[in-house]
Design an enzyme around this catalytic site. Structure first.
Site, mmCIF file in Angstrom:
data_model
loop_
_atom_site.group_PDB
_atom_site.id
_atom_site.type_symbol
_atom_site.label_atom_id
_atom_site.label_comp_id
_atom_site.label_asym_id
_atom_site.label_seq_id
_atom_site.Cartn_x
_atom_site.Cartn_y
_atom_site.Cartn_z
ATOM 1 N N HIS A 1 -7.863 3.427 -1.250
ATOM 2 C CA HIS A 1 -6.799 2.578 -1.804
ATOM 3 C C HIS A 1 -7.241 1.119 -1.899
ATOM 4 O O HIS A 1 -7.172 0.486 -2.948
ATOM 5 C CB HIS A 1 -5.564 2.641 -0.910
HETATM 6 C C1 BDR Z 1 -2.221 1.693 2.060
HETATM 7 O O1 BDR Z 1 -1.611 1.936 3.322
HETATM 8 C C2 BDR Z 1 -2.512 1.667 4.352
HETATM 9 O O2 BDR Z 1 -2.401 2.612 5.359
HETATM 10 C C3 BDR Z 1 -3.872 1.597 3.722
HETATM 11 O O3 BDR Z 1 -4.706 0.686 4.418
HETATM 12 C C4 BDR Z 1 -3.591 1.121 2.334
HETATM 13 O O4 BDR Z 1 -3.529 -0.284 2.278
HETATM 14 C C5 BDR Z 1 -2.236 3.002 1.291
HETATM 15 O O5 BDR Z 1 -0.944 3.479 1.102
#
Ligand code: BDR
Ligand code: CA
Length: 312
Positions: free
Chosen positions: A243
């Site tokens: 992500h």
């Molecule tokens: C996002 O949520 C966090 O747990 C990850 O680091 C990322 O930024 C993904 O949904």
């Protein structure tokens, strides 16, 4: 080539860590003004410490780290420790970093860094809940006009959610902050689950990074291994989505992504759908021109970009 002046606001976090390594490596393209941290995946004290650990591994002690907000604006804190491990960095060995955080609060760091520079010169990348940025906008109302742009990981349209059926974690963790940022008028690029779920670390990508060698490559392979096991055990069963890599990859190579202008509002009141990003591609006659939503990404191109930068 003019370098982009960047503040990296994050909650490391295993996937934040990979993105931070890319930011630290992009010396030719990015003037990294500072890293600000926020409560999110793990508690604020841990995200700040983790940023310092990652900075040390990358040998970028020239970059200041400022610890920011310890809780969301309105809602109760919610972490994501199940996806990031107790420390927030999975299985990465934890040691006390030689250099700690700055004396200044992360919110004030953002305000000072942006307000002391000319308008439209500072970009903020956000890979955690948007609390720091929203608080900075509340504290300094001129900030939103002065910022060049925000590139954020958060939200979902076609992919539903990953923390609830209809919300992505970063927005769910502080929906009020996300709404402040969305309403600010600052140009905003949103990397939601629709696109980050296309950017998964496959074995061939990890092998290429392992072949680089050295402390950053080794740390990345460790982090990828943890994310892979977690994704296979707790989530899709496939390769782990990166992500938080997406905002940095977009900053360095925007042609790897396809974006669409949209209207976006964040649900802040419904208990069932809190944190949902209502993204609307209609209303072409009156779009919110400042928001762009990412719809597709070239995953192989993004991992090639990462490998190239970590090889430098
Ligand atoms: C996002 O949520 C966090 O747990 C990850 O680091 C990322 O930024 C993904 O949904
Ligand atoms: Ca994150």
């Amino acid at each position: 080539m003019t370098k982009t002046s960047l503040i990296f606001d994050c909650d490391p976090g295993v996937d934040d860590a990979i993105a931070l390594f890319l930011a630290f490596a992009a010396r030719d393209e990015v003037d990294l003004l500072g890293v600000t941290t926020v409560a999110g995946n793990v508690a604020a004290a841990l995200t700040a410490r983790n940023a310092c650990i990652l900075r040390e591994i990358a040998q970028r002690e020239d970059v200041p780290v400022a610890a920011g907000c310890e809780r969301p604006m309105v809602r109760a804190p919610i972490d994501a420790g199940h996806f990031h491990g107790q420390t927030g960095l999975g299985d990465l060995p934890i040691s006390t970093p030689q250099k700690g955080v700055e004396a200044i609060h992360g919110v004030d760091f953002i305000i000072n860094a942006v307000m002391s520079r000319p308008s439209d010169t500072v970009t903020v990348a956000v890979t955690g809940p948007m609390t720091n940025l929203a608080m900075a906008m509340v504290k300094e109302p001129r900030l939103s006009r002065r910022l060049a742009r925000i590139i954020a990981m958060g939200g979902a349209r076609s992919e539903g959610g990953n923390i609830t059926a209809s919300a992505e974690y970063n927005i769910y963790a502080d929906p009020h902050a996300a709404q402040v940022v969305a309403e600010s008028g600052t140009p905003l690029v949103m990397m939601g689950l629709d696109v980050t779920h296309q950017v998964r670390a496959a074995a061939r990508h990890i092998d290429a990074i392992a072949a680089i060698g050295g402390p950053v490559s080794k740390a990345c392979v460790n982090l990828f291994g943890f994310m892979d096991r977690t994704e296979k055990a707790l989530a899709s069963g496939g390769d782990a989505p990166q992500h938080d890599l997406c905002p940095m990859a977009y900053l360095l190579a925007p042609t790897l992504f396809t974006l669409r202008p949209c209207r976006m509002e964040v649900e802040t009141s419904s208990p069932l759908t809190s944190g949902h990003t209502a993204v609307d591609f209609r209303h072409r006659d009156s779009p919110q021109p400042h928001i762009k939503w990412a719809i597709s990404a070239d995953a192989d191109g993004i991992f090639a970009l990462l490998t190239d930068h970590l090889s430098r």
